[in-house]
Design a protein around this motif. Structure first.
Motif, PDB file in Angstrom:
ATOM      1  N   GLY A 163       0.894  -1.105   0.381  1.00 34.92           N
ATOM      2  CA  GLY A 163      -0.092   0.202   0.210  1.00 34.92           C
ATOM      3  C   GLY A 163       0.887   1.295  -0.122  1.00 34.92           C
ATOM      4  N   TYR A 164       1.874   1.114   0.642  1.00 30.72           N
ATOM      5  CA  TYR A 164       2.513   2.583   0.635  1.00 30.72           C
ATOM      6  C   TYR A 164       3.443   2.435  -0.572  1.00 30.72           C
ATOM      7  CZ  TYR A 164       6.648   5.194   2.137  1.00 30.72           C
ATOM      8  OH  TYR A 164       7.796   5.867   1.837  1.00 30.72           O
ATOM      9  N   LEU A 165       3.927   1.461  -1.227  1.00 27.97           N
ATOM     10  CA  LEU A 165       4.961   1.248  -2.228  1.00 27.97           C
ATOM     11  C   LEU A 165       4.295   1.571  -3.743  1.00 27.97           C
ATOM     12  CD1 LEU A 165       8.075  -1.746  -1.779  1.00 27.97           C
ATOM     13  CD2 LEU A 165       7.917   0.398  -1.565  1.00 27.97           C
ATOM     14  N   GLU A 166       3.156   1.460  -3.671  1.00 28.97           N
ATOM     15  CA  GLU A 166       2.108   1.437  -5.025  1.00 28.97           C
ATOM     16  C   GLU A 166       0.830   2.278  -4.473  1.00 28.97           C
ATOM     17  OE1 GLU A 166       1.225  -2.381  -6.822  1.00 28.97           O
ATOM     18  OE2 GLU A 166       3.435  -3.021  -6.057  1.00 28.97           O
ATOM     19  N   GLY A 167       0.392   2.482  -3.456  1.00 24.65           N
ATOM     20  CA  GLY A 167      -0.912   3.535  -3.086  1.00 24.65           C
ATOM     21  C   GLY A 167      -0.588   4.591  -2.959  1.00 24.65           C
ATOM     22  N   LEU A 168      -1.976   4.749  -1.498  1.00 23.45           N
ATOM     23  CA  LEU A 168      -1.954   6.376  -1.296  1.00 23.45           C
ATOM     24  C   LEU A 168      -1.801   5.959  -0.031  1.00 23.45           C
ATOM     25  CD1 LEU A 168      -5.195   5.972   0.206  1.00 23.45           C
ATOM     26  CD2 LEU A 168      -5.601   6.875  -2.710  1.00 23.45           C
ATOM     27  N   LEU A 169      -1.189   5.029   0.779  1.00 20.04           N
ATOM     28  CA  LEU A 169      -0.851   4.502   2.103  1.00 20.04           C
ATOM     29  C   LEU A 169       0.559   5.109   2.783  1.00 20.04           C
ATOM     30  CD1 LEU A 169      -2.223   2.902   4.618  1.00 20.04           C
ATOM     31  CD2 LEU A 169      -0.654   1.225   4.435  1.00 20.04           C
ATOM     32  N   LYS A 170      -0.093   5.754   3.866  1.00 20.52           N
ATOM     33  CA  LYS A 170       1.386   6.935   4.431  1.00 20.52           C
ATOM     34  C   LYS A 170       1.487   7.084   5.480  1.00 20.52           C
ATOM     35  CE  LYS A 170       3.075  10.879   2.072  1.00 20.52           C
ATOM     36  NZ  LYS A 170       3.442  11.852   0.808  1.00 20.52           N
ATOM     37  N   SER A 171       0.977   6.388   6.034  1.00 17.86           N
ATOM     38  CA  SER A 171       1.187   6.128   7.664  1.00 17.86           C
ATOM     39  C   SER A 171       0.119   5.121   8.132  1.00 17.86           C
ATOM     40  CB  SER A 171      -0.438   6.887   8.337  1.00 17.86           C
ATOM     41  OG  SER A 171      -0.118   7.291   9.737  1.00 17.86           O
ATOM     42  N   ALA A 172       1.094   3.947   9.078  1.00 19.50           N
ATOM     43  CA  ALA A 172       0.679   2.718   9.875  1.00 19.50           C
ATOM     44  C   ALA A 172       0.620   2.715  10.866  1.00 19.50           C
ATOM     45  CB  ALA A 172       1.448   1.742   8.947  1.00 19.50           C
ATOM     46  N   SER A 173      -0.190   2.742  11.357  1.00 22.33           N
ATOM     47  CA  SER A 173       0.408   2.154  13.284  1.00 22.33           C
ATOM     48  C   SER A 173       0.810   0.792  14.033  1.00 22.33           C
ATOM     49  CB  SER A 173      -1.329   2.213  13.947  1.00 22.33           C
ATOM     50  OG  SER A 173      -1.750   3.689  14.012  1.00 22.33           O
ATOM     51  N   LEU A 174       1.622   0.316  14.445  1.00 20.76           N
ATOM     52  CA  LEU A 174       2.788  -0.350  14.505  1.00 20.76           C
ATOM     53  C   LEU A 174       1.753  -1.120  16.205  1.00 20.76           C
ATOM     54  CD1 LEU A 174       4.464  -2.797  13.848  1.00 20.76           C
ATOM     55  CD2 LEU A 174       6.697  -1.128  14.801  1.00 20.76           C
ATOM     56  N   THR A 175       1.621  -2.540  16.085  1.00 25.12           N
ATOM     57  CA  THR A 175       1.753  -3.482  17.430  1.00 25.12           C
ATOM     58  C   THR A 175       2.283  -4.213  17.809  1.00 25.12           C
ATOM     59  OG1 THR A 175      -0.415  -3.443  16.259  1.00 25.12           O
ATOM     60  CG2 THR A 175      -0.364  -4.543  18.637  1.00 25.12           C
ATOM     61  N   ALA A 176       3.333  -3.950  19.555  1.00 24.31           N
ATOM     62  CA  ALA A 176       4.420  -3.729  19.868  1.00 24.31           C
ATOM     63  C   ALA A 176       4.223  -5.515  20.102  1.00 24.31           C
ATOM     64  CB  ALA A 176       4.255  -3.023  21.223  1.00 24.31           C
ATOM     65  N   ASN A 177       2.924  -5.591  20.647  1.00 27.37           N
ATOM     66  CA  ASN A 177       2.965  -7.036  20.944  1.00 27.37           C
ATOM     67  C   ASN A 177       2.588  -7.992  20.032  1.00 27.37           C
ATOM     68  OD1 ASN A 177       0.138  -6.734  21.193  1.00 27.37           O
ATOM     69  ND2 ASN A 177      -0.761  -7.856  22.655  1.00 27.37           N
ATOM     70  N   GLY A 178       2.570  -7.812  19.109  1.00 29.05           N
ATOM     71  CA  GLY A 178       2.264  -8.627  17.634  1.00 29.05           C
ATOM     72  C   GLY A 178       2.515  -9.697  17.102  1.00 29.05           C
ATOM     73  N   VAL A 179       2.427 -10.649  16.588  1.00 26.41           N
ATOM     74  CA  VAL A 179       3.443 -11.784  16.618  1.00 26.41           C
ATOM     75  C   VAL A 179       4.375 -11.606  15.230  1.00 26.41           C
ATOM     76  CG1 VAL A 179       1.667 -13.086  16.629  1.00 26.41           C
ATOM     77  CG2 VAL A 179       1.678 -13.143  15.198  1.00 26.41           C
ATOM     78  N   ALA A 180       4.039 -10.699  14.620  1.00 22.62           N
ATOM     79  CA  ALA A 180       4.787 -10.520  13.705  1.00 22.62           C
ATOM     80  C   ALA A 180       5.141  -8.847  13.380  1.00 22.62           C
ATOM     81  CB  ALA A 180       4.112 -10.183  11.999  1.00 22.62           C
ATOM     82  N   PHE A 181       6.097  -8.626  14.612  1.00 22.73           N
ATOM     83  CA  PHE A 181       5.534  -7.374  15.102  1.00 22.73           C
ATOM     84  C   PHE A 181       7.760  -7.013  14.649  1.00 22.73           C
ATOM     85  CE2 PHE A 181       9.042  -4.713  17.779  1.00 22.73           C
ATOM     86  CZ  PHE A 181       8.703  -3.540  18.003  1.00 22.73           C
ATOM     87  N   ASN A 182       8.012  -8.122  14.442  1.00 20.42           N
ATOM     88  CA  ASN A 182       9.543  -7.836  14.156  1.00 20.42           C
ATOM     89  C   ASN A 182       9.571  -8.016  12.578  1.00 20.42           C
ATOM     90  OD1 ASN A 182      10.712  -7.941  16.610  1.00 20.42           O
ATOM     91  ND2 ASN A 182      11.312 -10.492  16.344  1.00 20.42           N
ATOM     92  N   ASP A 183       8.699  -8.569  12.116  1.00 16.88           N
ATOM     93  CA  ASP A 183       8.730  -8.936  10.557  1.00 16.88           C
ATOM     94  C   ASP A 183       8.573  -6.947   9.861  1.00 16.88           C
ATOM     95  OD1 ASP A 183       8.227 -10.615   7.402  1.00 16.88           O
ATOM     96  OD2 ASP A 183       6.828  -9.225   8.191  1.00 16.88           O
ATOM     97  N   ALA A 184       7.952  -6.791  10.989  1.00 19.00           N
ATOM     98  CA  ALA A 184       7.691  -4.555  10.218  1.00 19.00           C
ATOM     99  C   ALA A 184       8.354  -4.533  10.711  1.00 19.00           C
ATOM    100  CB  ALA A 184       6.172  -4.432  11.005  1.00 19.00           C
ATOM    101  N   VAL A 185       9.775  -4.345  11.254  1.00 16.33           N
ATOM    102  CA  VAL A 185      10.669  -3.240  11.621  1.00 16.33           C
ATOM    103  C   VAL A 185      11.607  -3.655  10.967  1.00 16.33           C
ATOM    104  CG1 VAL A 185      12.071  -3.377  13.458  1.00 16.33           C
ATOM    105  CG2 VAL A 185      10.121  -2.888  14.595  1.00 16.33           C
ATOM    106  N   ASN A 186      11.761  -5.694  10.256  1.00 13.97           N
ATOM    107  CA  ASN A 186      13.246  -5.571   9.770  1.00 13.97           C
ATOM    108  C   ASN A 186      12.564  -5.776   8.382  1.00 13.97           C
ATOM    109  OD1 ASN A 186      14.647  -5.723  12.163  1.00 13.97           O
ATOM    110  ND2 ASN A 186      13.737  -8.335  12.283  1.00 13.97           N
ATOM    111  N   ALA A 187      11.242  -6.384   7.932  1.00 17.70           N
ATOM    112  CA  ALA A 187      11.477  -6.313   6.254  1.00 17.70           C
ATOM    113  C   ALA A 187      10.059  -5.650   5.421  1.00 17.70           C
ATOM    114  CB  ALA A 187      10.619  -8.013   6.639  1.00 17.70           C
ATOM    115  N   VAL A 188       9.875  -4.418   6.735  1.00 15.16           N
ATOM    116  CA  VAL A 188       8.906  -3.117   5.952  1.00 15.16           C
ATOM    117  C   VAL A 188       9.642  -2.000   5.905  1.00 15.16           C
ATOM    118  CG1 VAL A 188       6.266  -2.713   5.517  1.00 15.16           C
ATOM    119  CG2 VAL A 188       6.407  -5.168   6.452  1.00 15.16           C
ATOM    120  N   ILE A 189       9.448  -1.214   7.097  1.00 12.04           N
ATOM    121  CA  ILE A 189       9.449  -0.631   7.730  1.00 12.04           C
ATOM    122  C   ILE A 189      11.313   0.241   7.003  1.00 12.04           C
ATOM    123  CG2 ILE A 189      10.899   1.279   9.222  1.00 12.04           C
ATOM    124  CD1 ILE A 189       8.759  -0.072  11.268  1.00 12.04           C
ATOM    125  N   PRO A 190      12.207  -0.509   6.416  1.00 15.09           N
ATOM    126  CA  PRO A 190      12.872  -0.130   6.219  1.00 15.09           C
ATOM    127  C   PRO A 190      13.044   0.161   4.325  1.00 15.09           C
ATOM    128  CG  PRO A 190      13.620  -2.187   7.390  1.00 15.09           C
ATOM    129  CD  PRO A 190      12.552  -1.889   7.927  1.00 15.09           C
TER     130      PRO A 190
END
Length: 289
Positions: free
Chosen positions: A29-56
């Motif tokens: 959604g960020y790379l191809e669409g109009l998404l410019k904001s997302a809220s990160l869930t600290a206790n989410g099971v995919a927290f590390n994936d979000a930090v390492n594979a998406v945010i960078p």
């Protein structure tokens, strides 16, 4: 740059980090669409994936903190008013509301603050933060909102979501004939009332917020039409409108309401319509500027 009208539109993906399917939706959604904001869930099971594979890969993404005391495991071990014997959160929104106003729950606010503090610090340790919101709007409860604003001020986070949604109707009869719709209207009435109370708390702590929210009236039914008509209902100068969605991008091609919300991020006609009304598609980071 924000236009002379001061109109800002923020499309925010809640539940970032809850699963890899949510994370894929944020990335695409960020790379191809109009998404410019997302809220990160600290206790989410995919927290590390979000930090390492998406945010960078999303350098212009505004990352908020999606405070969560209603689903999954806590980050603290001894917040007994919030969790069961297995460390899972065990309160519904109604139960949290009751505990917030029950004088017998003497440990409740201490538990809430410790869990929120741990979640805020975990997210701040891996990324800068643009705003705070919460899972299932739990921070809207005025006495909990006070805790969140105090912590936001302490940690230098300038924006906290509020939930005032102006009533509007879209030309889709099917959505209005479901049982979800009247329930959602009750939620809107409650959250609008809480927002009126919470404005005083925001001012007390010198914090900023959105003027309008979209996504409660049509919870679980959000699509491009709902966003479009919602924006038209609050087409005012010097206004920040946040539309919250819960987008998922499934590997197996599954189609459900989360996938429909993911498709909002890629809708070019919607983007053009919002911009034609004079709104800048932005995030809370850019709102600060």
């Amino acid at each position: 740059m924000i236009g002379l009208t001061g109109k800002r539109f923020i499309l925010n993906a809640d539940d970032f980090g809850m699963s890899k399917a949510f994370n894929r939706a944020v990335l695409e959604g960020y790379l191809e669409g109009l998404l410019k904001s997302a809220s990160l869930t600290a206790n989410g099971v995919a927290f590390n994936d979000a930090v390492n594979a998406v945010i960078p890969k999303c350098p212009g993404l505004g990352v908020g903190i999606h405070l969560n005391i209603i689903e999954g495991k806590s980050l603290c071990e001894d917040v007994n008013t919030l969790i069961d014997a297995d460390g899972n959160f065990c309160n519904s929104y109604g139960q949290l509301l009751f505990k917030a106003y029950n004088p017998k729950e003497t440990e409740f606010f201490s538990d809430v603050e410790r869990e929120f503090r741990r979640q805020i610090e975990k997210v701040l340790s891996v990324t800068s933060v643009s705003h705070i919101d919460s899972h299932v709007h739990t921070h809207s409860i005025p006495r909990i909102f006070e805790v969140v604003c105090r912590l936001a001020n302490e940690y230098g986070i300038k924006q906290v979501r509020t939930q005032f949604e102006k009533p509007y109707i879209i030309p889709d009869l099917h959505k209005h004939l479901t049982l979800k719709y009247p329930v959602n209207l009750i939620k809107v009435a409650l959250l609008d009332t809480f927002t009126a109370i919470n404005e005083t708390t925001l001012n007390k702590w010198g914090l900023k917020t959105n003027e309008y929210l979209l996504g409660v009236t049509y919870t679980s039914m959000m699509d491009a039409l709902a966003v479009s008509y919602g924006v038209m209902a609050v087409n005012y100068d010097n206004t920040t409108v946040e539309a919250l969605i819960h987008p998922c991008r499934y590997d197996d091609g599954k189609i459900d309401n989360h996938f429909t919300e993911f498709m909002i991020t890629k809708n070019k006609k919607l983007k053009e319509k919002i911009e034609s009304m004079g709104f800048e598609i932005t995030n809370y980071v850019e709102k600060e500027n």
